[in-house]
Design an enzyme around this catalytic site. Structure first.
Site, PDB file in Angstrom:
ATOM      1  N   PHE A 123       0.869  -1.180   0.000  1.00 14.51           N
ATOM      2  CA  PHE A 123       0.000   0.000   0.000  1.00 14.51           C
ATOM      3  C   PHE A 123       0.904   1.228   0.000  1.00 14.51           C
ATOM      4  O   PHE A 123       1.750   1.357   0.896  1.00 14.51           O
ATOM      5  CB  PHE A 123      -0.862  -0.042   1.273  1.00 14.51           C
ATOM      6  CG  PHE A 123      -1.753   1.143   1.516  1.00 14.51           C
ATOM      7  CD1 PHE A 123      -3.003   1.239   0.894  1.00 14.51           C
ATOM      8  CD2 PHE A 123      -1.383   2.149   2.401  1.00 14.51           C
ATOM      9  CE1 PHE A 123      -3.844   2.305   1.170  1.00 14.51           C
ATOM     10  CE2 PHE A 123      -2.225   3.224   2.676  1.00 14.51           C
ATOM     11  CZ  PHE A 123      -3.462   3.301   2.050  1.00 14.51           C
ATOM     12  N   ALA A 124       0.737   2.083  -0.999  1.00 21.76           N
ATOM     13  CA  ALA A 124       1.682   3.208  -1.118  1.00 21.76           C
ATOM     14  C   ALA A 124       0.955   4.538  -1.022  1.00 21.76           C
ATOM     15  O   ALA A 124       0.340   4.993  -1.996  1.00 21.76           O
ATOM     16  CB  ALA A 124       2.439   3.087  -2.434  1.00 21.76           C
ATOM     17  N   GLY A 131       3.850  12.316   5.008  1.00 24.60           N
ATOM     18  CA  GLY A 131       3.659  11.159   5.892  1.00 24.60           C
ATOM     19  C   GLY A 131       2.353  11.352   6.646  1.00 24.60           C
ATOM     20  O   GLY A 131       1.282  10.970   6.178  1.00 24.60           O
ATOM     21  N   SER A 132       2.453  12.043   7.799  1.00 23.92           N
ATOM     22  CA  SER A 132       1.226  12.331   8.568  1.00 23.92           C
ATOM     23  C   SER A 132       0.272  13.211   7.765  1.00 23.92           C
ATOM     24  O   SER A 132      -0.941  13.041   7.814  1.00 23.92           O
ATOM     25  CB  SER A 132       1.589  13.044   9.877  1.00 23.92           C
ATOM     26  OG  SER A 132       2.239  12.150  10.742  1.00 23.92           O
ATOM     27  N   TRP A 156       8.459   4.209   2.582  1.00 17.86           N
ATOM     28  CA  TRP A 156       8.097   3.333   3.716  1.00 17.86           C
ATOM     29  C   TRP A 156       7.077   2.283   3.298  1.00 17.86           C
ATOM     30  O   TRP A 156       6.065   2.089   3.977  1.00 17.86           O
ATOM     31  CB  TRP A 156       7.524   4.138   4.900  1.00 17.86           C
ATOM     32  CG  TRP A 156       8.239   5.386   5.251  1.00 17.86           C
ATOM     33  CD1 TRP A 156       7.716   6.637   5.327  1.00 17.86           C
ATOM     34  CD2 TRP A 156       9.621   5.508   5.626  1.00 17.86           C
ATOM     35  NE1 TRP A 156       8.673   7.533   5.694  1.00 17.86           N
ATOM     36  CE2 TRP A 156       9.862   6.871   5.883  1.00 17.86           C
ATOM     37  CE3 TRP A 156      10.693   4.617   5.744  1.00 17.86           C
ATOM     38  CZ2 TRP A 156      11.102   7.359   6.256  1.00 17.86           C
ATOM     39  CZ3 TRP A 156      11.928   5.111   6.108  1.00 17.86           C
ATOM     40  CH2 TRP A 156      12.118   6.444   6.365  1.00 17.86           C
ATOM     41  N   ARG A 243      -5.700   0.240  11.084  1.00 16.49           N
ATOM     42  CA  ARG A 243      -5.316   0.532  12.483  1.00 16.49           C
ATOM     43  C   ARG A 243      -5.806  -0.561  13.436  1.00 16.49           C
ATOM     44  O   ARG A 243      -5.187  -0.800  14.472  1.00 16.49           O
ATOM     45  CB  ARG A 243      -5.835   1.926  12.858  1.00 16.49           C
ATOM     46  CG  ARG A 243      -5.043   3.004  12.130  1.00 16.49           C
ATOM     47  CD  ARG A 243      -5.644   4.381  12.126  1.00 16.49           C
ATOM     48  NE  ARG A 243      -4.814   5.243  11.269  1.00 16.49           N
ATOM     49  CZ  ARG A 243      -5.187   6.422  10.780  1.00 16.49           C
ATOM     50  NH1 ARG A 243      -6.384   6.915  11.067  1.00 16.49           N
ATOM     51  NH2 ARG A 243      -4.362   7.123  10.010  1.00 16.49           N
ATOM     52  N   GLU A 363       0.912   3.488   9.944  1.00 15.45           N
ATOM     53  CA  GLU A 363      -0.549   3.579   9.798  1.00 15.45           C
ATOM     54  C   GLU A 363      -1.150   4.676  10.682  1.00 15.45           C
ATOM     55  O   GLU A 363      -2.235   4.535  11.234  1.00 15.45           O
ATOM     56  CB  GLU A 363      -1.203   2.208   9.986  1.00 15.45           C
ATOM     57  CG  GLU A 363      -0.660   1.239   8.929  1.00 15.45           C
ATOM     58  CD  GLU A 363      -1.476   0.007   8.692  1.00 15.45           C
ATOM     59  OE1 GLU A 363      -2.700   0.048   8.883  1.00 15.45           O
ATOM     60  OE2 GLU A 363      -0.884  -1.008   8.297  1.00 15.45           O
ATOM     61  N   THR A 365       0.732   7.898  13.205  1.00 16.08           N
ATOM     62  CA  THR A 365       1.448   7.966  14.485  1.00 16.08           C
ATOM     63  C   THR A 365       0.455   8.085  15.642  1.00 16.08           C
ATOM     64  O   THR A 365      -0.730   8.390  15.428  1.00 16.08           O
ATOM     65  CB  THR A 365       2.352   9.218  14.510  1.00 16.08           C
ATOM     66  OG1 THR A 365       1.488  10.360  14.340  1.00 16.08           O
ATOM     67  CG2 THR A 365       3.405   9.202  13.403  1.00 16.08           C
TER      68      THR A 365
HETATM   69  N1  CAA Z   1     -12.802   7.974   6.164  1.00 16.90           N
HETATM   70  C1  CAA Z   1     -13.356   8.572   5.074  1.00 16.90           C
HETATM   71  N2  CAA Z   1     -13.137   9.850   4.773  1.00 16.90           N
HETATM   72  C2  CAA Z   1     -12.349  10.566   5.585  1.00 16.90           C
HETATM   73  C3  CAA Z   1     -11.742  10.014   6.730  1.00 16.90           C
HETATM   74  C4  CAA Z   1     -12.012   8.667   7.011  1.00 16.90           C
HETATM   75  N3  CAA Z   1     -11.471   8.066   8.083  1.00 16.90           N
HETATM   76  N4  CAA Z   1     -10.999  10.941   7.354  1.00 16.90           N
HETATM   77  C5  CAA Z   1     -11.149  12.076   6.627  1.00 16.90           C
HETATM   78  N5  CAA Z   1     -11.950  11.840   5.562  1.00 16.90           N
HETATM   79  C6  CAA Z   1     -12.405  12.798   4.559  1.00 16.90           C
HETATM   80  C7  CAA Z   1     -13.101  13.979   5.221  1.00 16.90           C
HETATM   81  O1  CAA Z   1     -14.473  13.709   5.394  1.00 16.90           O
HETATM   82  C8  CAA Z   1     -12.849  15.063   4.226  1.00 16.90           C
HETATM   83  O2  CAA Z   1     -13.749  14.912   3.155  1.00 16.90           O
HETATM   84  P1  CAA Z   1     -14.482  16.153   2.436  1.00 16.90           P
HETATM   85  O3  CAA Z   1     -13.439  16.920   1.736  1.00 16.90           O
HETATM   86  O4  CAA Z   1     -15.450  15.524   1.508  1.00 16.90           O
HETATM   87  O5  CAA Z   1     -15.125  16.944   3.529  1.00 16.90           O
HETATM   88  C9  CAA Z   1     -11.483  14.746   3.694  1.00 16.90           C
HETATM   89  O6  CAA Z   1     -11.266  13.360   3.921  1.00 16.90           O
HETATM   90  C10 CAA Z   1     -10.367  15.540   4.342  1.00 16.90           C
HETATM   91  O7  CAA Z   1     -10.421  15.311   5.729  1.00 16.90           O
HETATM   92  P2  CAA Z   1      -9.512  16.132   6.749  1.00 16.90           P
HETATM   93  O8  CAA Z   1      -9.765  17.611   6.524  1.00 16.90           O
HETATM   94  O9  CAA Z   1      -9.744  15.593   8.101  1.00 16.90           O
HETATM   95  O10 CAA Z   1      -8.038  15.817   6.195  1.00 16.90           O
HETATM   96  P3  CAA Z   1      -6.625  16.230   6.714  1.00 16.90           P
HETATM   97  O11 CAA Z   1      -5.784  16.585   5.563  1.00 16.90           O
HETATM   98  O12 CAA Z   1      -6.750  17.202   7.849  1.00 16.90           O
HETATM   99  O13 CAA Z   1      -6.023  14.819   7.259  1.00 16.90           O
HETATM  100  C11 CAA Z   1      -5.555  13.103   8.855  1.00 16.90           C
HETATM  101  C12 CAA Z   1      -6.588  14.041   8.198  1.00 16.90           C
HETATM  102  C13 CAA Z   1      -6.381  12.292   9.842  1.00 16.90           C
HETATM  103  C14 CAA Z   1      -4.473  13.837   9.572  1.00 16.90           C
HETATM  104  C15 CAA Z   1      -4.962  12.198   7.755  1.00 16.90           C
HETATM  105  O14 CAA Z   1      -4.099  12.922   6.909  1.00 16.90           O
HETATM  106  C16 CAA Z   1      -4.204  11.013   8.315  1.00 16.90           C
HETATM  107  O15 CAA Z   1      -4.802  10.012   8.738  1.00 16.90           O
HETATM  108  N6  CAA Z   1      -2.865  11.096   8.305  1.00 16.90           N
HETATM  109  C17 CAA Z   1      -2.030   9.945   8.672  1.00 16.90           C
HETATM  110  C18 CAA Z   1      -1.714   9.140   7.454  1.00 16.90           C
HETATM  111  C19 CAA Z   1      -1.271   7.764   7.808  1.00 16.90           C
HETATM  112  O16 CAA Z   1      -1.873   7.067   8.628  1.00 16.90           O
HETATM  113  N7  CAA Z   1      -0.255   7.316   7.107  1.00 16.90           N
HETATM  114  C20 CAA Z   1       0.202   5.973   7.261  1.00 16.90           C
HETATM  115  C21 CAA Z   1       0.832   5.521   5.999  1.00 16.90           C
HETATM  116  S1  CAA Z   1       0.402   3.955   5.537  1.00 16.90           S
HETATM  117  C22 CAA Z   1       1.449   2.905   6.315  1.00 16.90           C
HETATM  118  O17 CAA Z   1       2.004   3.155   7.337  1.00 16.90           O
HETATM  119  C23 CAA Z   1       1.476   1.654   5.593  1.00 16.90           C
HETATM  120  C24 CAA Z   1       2.486   0.636   5.838  1.00 16.90           C
HETATM  121  O18 CAA Z   1       3.245   0.292   4.916  1.00 16.90           O
HETATM  122  C25 CAA Z   1       2.415  -0.173   7.078  1.00 16.90           C
END
Ligand code: CAA
Length: 380
Positions: A123-124, A131-132, A156, A243, A363, A365
């Site tokens: 998953f990329a 990142g965050s 990552w 998560r 996934e 922080t």
């Molecule tokens: N489900 C569905 N939609 C969602 C959602 C969810 N959980 N969370 C937000 N949205 C939607 C919102 O409803 C919004 O939609 P609209 O524009 O239609 O209103 C849109 O997404 C934007 O939402 P936010 O304004 O809340 O977005 P944001 O830019 O402030 O970001 C955040 C929110 C929670 C910080 C998010 O960026 C986030 O989760 N960041 C962390 C990323 C992460 O977990 N990365 C891990 C990488 S993967 C990994 O680690 C894989 C591996 O290889 C193991």
């Protein structure tokens, strides 16, 4: 809320426990030491149906629920957290979004072999500068007839070195920020896909992590996962489920550390009695066990909500936050109970201590989990 496990769930838990104890655990130290991808264990997990636990049988999976997945993840991760995350990425971050957003052809071509464990996925989402802040993507997919031409760098990527397929997030309309993100299913053997060197990590060293470089990679439009601009929702909702898987991995690590501390503490004597008979150590063990159970209940709740089709994003953030912090706390105290022996590789606890750390990072922080939880508290 009923926490009684069904017969089917108990059977899967037992099967996963036997497999983990007999086949995974004896290999864990070597996998860690040699940074060795456990291909044979991945094959064995596939045979047990662990690579697509919650995917319907008609689509190649085991047709079980999310709690069953959690139970199996805890068992596998207690034996080897590297093997656990390989399973978690496959189930949560690859099978799940294709199951929810894929069309019938995509499911037939990709989900079935993934859920059967015949193909491995990654998953990329993250990038060197995103990142965050996942919406700060720079990877760009430009439409060109019935293809998209993709350029960019992804960071990552767990399972990246070995994956056959990738659920890839890219920008299609950068000026629209999160509303301009689109998801694809990317076969990793397409021209223009290049994998970077394997990262040299602190823990979970048996799971490969690398960068993915996309250089004028032509991807058929038929491999777009969902609609243009829907990618951020695909990613966020996928991570809500992911998560839960990482929380279960953290439970496994914490349980293994606690069990190691008890085994060692019964054997080792200080001041004329086993270490576990000192009240100071008993208080530590009691706190470790209580925190582990609290984290497990939160994780099971999130799993039950997801299976019931109810909102579970906040519950999964709470589960991951708690389980990751508990894993780190329990592993730290388990190492302390071992004294000097905890600091050397002769005992597994130093591996649990190193493996635990990543659960507070990937996934989302712990800070991102707090942000998700806090936003749910204050939203109108
Ligand atoms: N489900 C569905 N939609 C969602 C959602 C969810 N959980 N969370 C937000 N949205 C939607 C919102 O409803 C919004 O939609 P609209 O524009 O239609 O209103 C849109 O997404 C934007 O939402 P936010 O304004 O809340 O977005 P944001 O830019 O402030 O970001 C955040 C929110 C929670 C910080 C998010 O960026 C986030 O989760 N960041 C962390 C990323 C992460 O977990 N990365 C891990 C990488 S993967 C990994 O680690 C894989 C591996 O290889 C193991």
């Amino acid at each position: 809320m009923d926490f009684t496990l069904s017969e089917e769930q108990q059977l899967l838990q037992q099967t996963a426990r036997e497999f983990a104890r007999r086949q995974v655990q004896p290999r864990a130290a070597e996998i860690d030491e040699k940074h060795q991808f456990p291909a044979d264990l991945v094959k064995a997990m596939a045979e047990l149906g662990l690579m697509g636990v919650a995917v319907p049988e008609s689509e190649g999976g085991a047709g079980m629920d999310v709690l069953s997945y959690v139970l199996a993840m805890e068992e596998v991760s207690a034996a080897c957290a590297s093997t656990g995350v390989i399973m978690s990425v496959q189930n949560s971050l690859v099978c799940d979004p294709i199951m929810r957003f894929g069309n019938a052809e995509q499911k037939k071509e990709f989900l079935v072999p993934l859920a059967q464990g015949k193909k491995l996925g990654c998953f990329a989402l993250s990038e060197p500068d995103a990142g965050s802040d996942a919406a700060a993507q720079k990877t760009f997919a430009e439409r060109d007839g019935d293809h998209y031409v993709i350029n960019g760098v992804k960071n990552w990527i767990t399972n990246g070195p070995e994956a056959d397929l990738c659920v890839l997030l890219t920008m299609t309309q950068p000026q629209q920020r999160h509303r301009g993100i689109t998801a694809f299913i990317l076969p990793m053997d397409l021209p223009g896909v290049r994998r970077g060197a394997k990262e040299n990590k602190l823990g979970i060293t048996g799971s490969g992590t690398c960068q993915i470089f996309l250089e004028n990679c032509r991807v058929p439009a038929s491999l777009r996962l969902g609609d243009e601009g829907q990618g951020f929702k695909v990613a966020m909702s996928t991570l809500d489920g992911g998560r839960i898987g990482i929380a279960a991995q953290a439970l496994g690590i914490a349980r293994a550390a606690l069990e190691a501390a008890i085994t060692y503490g019964k054997d080792r004597k200080t001041f004329g009695k086993p270490v576990v008979e000192h009240q100071g150590i008993q208080f530590m063990l009691a706190d470790m066990a209580t925190q582990l159970d609290a984290a497990r209940l939160l994780t099971w709740r999130a799993a039950l909500l997801k299976s019931a089709g109810k909102p579970y994003g906040t519950a999964s953030a709470m589960a991951k936050l708690m389980a990751a912090e508990v894993a780190n706390h329990v592993a730290k105290d388990a190492l302390q109970i071992h004294g000097g022996y905890g600091y050397v590789k002769e005992y597994p606890v130093e591996r649990h201590f190193r493996d635990a750390k990543i659960t507070e990072i990937y996934e989302g922080t712990s800070e991102i989990q707090r942000l998700v939880i806090a936003r749910s508290l204050i939203k109108d």
